[in-house]
Design a protein around this motif. Structure first.
Motif, PDB file in Angstrom:
ATOM      1  N   VAL A  12       0.827  -1.204   0.000  1.00 26.02           N
ATOM      2  CA  VAL A  12       0.000   0.000   0.000  1.00 26.02           C
ATOM      3  C   VAL A  12       0.862   1.254   0.000  1.00 26.02           C
ATOM      4  O   VAL A  12       1.782   1.388   0.823  1.00 26.02           O
ATOM      5  CB  VAL A  12      -0.949   0.010   1.218  1.00 26.02           C
ATOM      6  N   TYR A  13       0.555   2.166  -0.929  1.00 31.05           N
ATOM      7  CA  TYR A  13       1.149   3.510  -0.923  1.00 31.05           C
ATOM      8  C   TYR A  13       0.109   4.447  -0.325  1.00 31.05           C
ATOM      9  O   TYR A  13      -0.995   4.588  -0.850  1.00 31.05           O
ATOM     10  CB  TYR A  13       1.514   3.982  -2.336  1.00 31.05           C
ATOM     11  N   GLY A  22      12.043   5.206  -0.584  1.00 28.86           N
ATOM     12  CA  GLY A  22      12.146   5.353  -2.032  1.00 28.86           C
ATOM     13  C   GLY A  22      12.301   6.806  -2.461  1.00 28.86           C
ATOM     14  O   GLY A  22      12.209   7.117  -3.650  1.00 28.86           O
ATOM     15  N   GLY A  23      12.491   7.705  -1.488  1.00 28.68           N
ATOM     16  CA  GLY A  23      12.703   9.113  -1.802  1.00 28.68           C
ATOM     17  C   GLY A  23      11.433   9.903  -2.068  1.00 28.68           C
ATOM     18  O   GLY A  23      11.490  10.983  -2.651  1.00 28.68           O
ATOM     19  N   ILE A  24      10.284   9.368  -1.633  1.00 28.84           N
ATOM     20  CA  ILE A  24       9.007  10.053  -1.853  1.00 28.84           C
ATOM     21  C   ILE A  24       8.525  10.592  -0.510  1.00 28.84           C
ATOM     22  O   ILE A  24       8.231   9.817   0.411  1.00 28.84           O
ATOM     23  CB  ILE A  24       7.967   9.108  -2.482  1.00 28.84           C
ATOM     24  N   ALA A  25       8.460  11.908  -0.397  1.00 26.18           N
ATOM     25  CA  ALA A  25       8.149  12.576   0.862  1.00 26.18           C
ATOM     26  C   ALA A  25       6.699  12.370   1.282  1.00 26.18           C
ATOM     27  O   ALA A  25       5.811  12.218   0.431  1.00 26.18           O
ATOM     28  CB  ALA A  25       8.427  14.065   0.735  1.00 26.18           C
ATOM     29  N   ASP A  32       1.728  12.674  -8.365  1.00 25.78           N
ATOM     30  CA  ASP A  32       3.053  13.284  -8.366  1.00 25.78           C
ATOM     31  C   ASP A  32       4.187  12.274  -8.159  1.00 25.78           C
ATOM     32  O   ASP A  32       5.361  12.642  -8.218  1.00 25.78           O
ATOM     33  CB  ASP A  32       3.128  14.379  -7.305  1.00 25.78           C
ATOM     34  N   VAL A  33       3.830  11.021  -7.904  1.00 23.70           N
ATOM     35  CA  VAL A  33       4.839   9.966  -7.801  1.00 23.70           C
ATOM     36  C   VAL A  33       5.378   9.742  -9.216  1.00 23.70           C
ATOM     37  O   VAL A  33       4.598   9.687 -10.174  1.00 23.70           O
ATOM     38  CB  VAL A  33       4.217   8.672  -7.221  1.00 23.70           C
ATOM     39  N   PRO A  34       6.694   9.637  -9.382  1.00 24.19           N
ATOM     40  CA  PRO A  34       7.262   9.474 -10.729  1.00 24.19           C
ATOM     41  C   PRO A  34       6.634   8.306 -11.498  1.00 24.19           C
ATOM     42  O   PRO A  34       6.305   7.266 -10.918  1.00 24.19           O
ATOM     43  CB  PRO A  34       8.746   9.198 -10.455  1.00 24.19           C
ATOM     44  N   GLU A  38       8.214   1.811  -9.152  1.00 31.07           N
ATOM     45  CA  GLU A  38       7.941   0.381  -9.128  1.00 31.07           C
ATOM     46  C   GLU A  38       7.605  -0.035  -7.707  1.00 31.07           C
ATOM     47  O   GLU A  38       8.186   0.476  -6.750  1.00 31.07           O
ATOM     48  CB  GLU A  38       9.160  -0.408  -9.616  1.00 31.07           C
ATOM     49  N   CYS A  39       6.684  -0.964  -7.581  1.00 32.58           N
ATOM     50  CA  CYS A  39       6.320  -1.492  -6.271  1.00 32.58           C
ATOM     51  C   CYS A  39       7.585  -2.023  -5.592  1.00 32.58           C
ATOM     52  O   CYS A  39       8.326  -2.810  -6.189  1.00 32.58           O
ATOM     53  CB  CYS A  39       5.287  -2.610  -6.417  1.00 32.58           C
TER      54      CYS A  39
END
Length: 52
Positions: A12-13, A22-25, A32-34, A38-39
């Motif tokens: 789950v994200y 993964g560098g996602i704040a 806005d996630v690139p 990838e999971c």
């Protein structure tokens, strides 16, 4: 904030939590996630996630 679940493995994200490993704040919207995200468990792309 929404949550998105991997259709393959169930990871789950959560937009509120982000994915700091993964560098996602925290607070990052799914849109806005690139696109090359990838999971982290099974490696599938964003197109294999569904809004929970």
């Amino acid at each position: 904030m929404n949550r998105f679940v991997c259709d393959v493995c169930g990871w789950v994200y959560d937009e509120a939590e982000g994915y700091e490993d993964g560098g996602i704040a925290p607070g990052t919207l799914w849109a806005d996630v690139p696109e090359d995200f990838e999971c982290p468990l099974c490696g599938v792309g964003k197109d294999q996630f569904s809004q929970e």
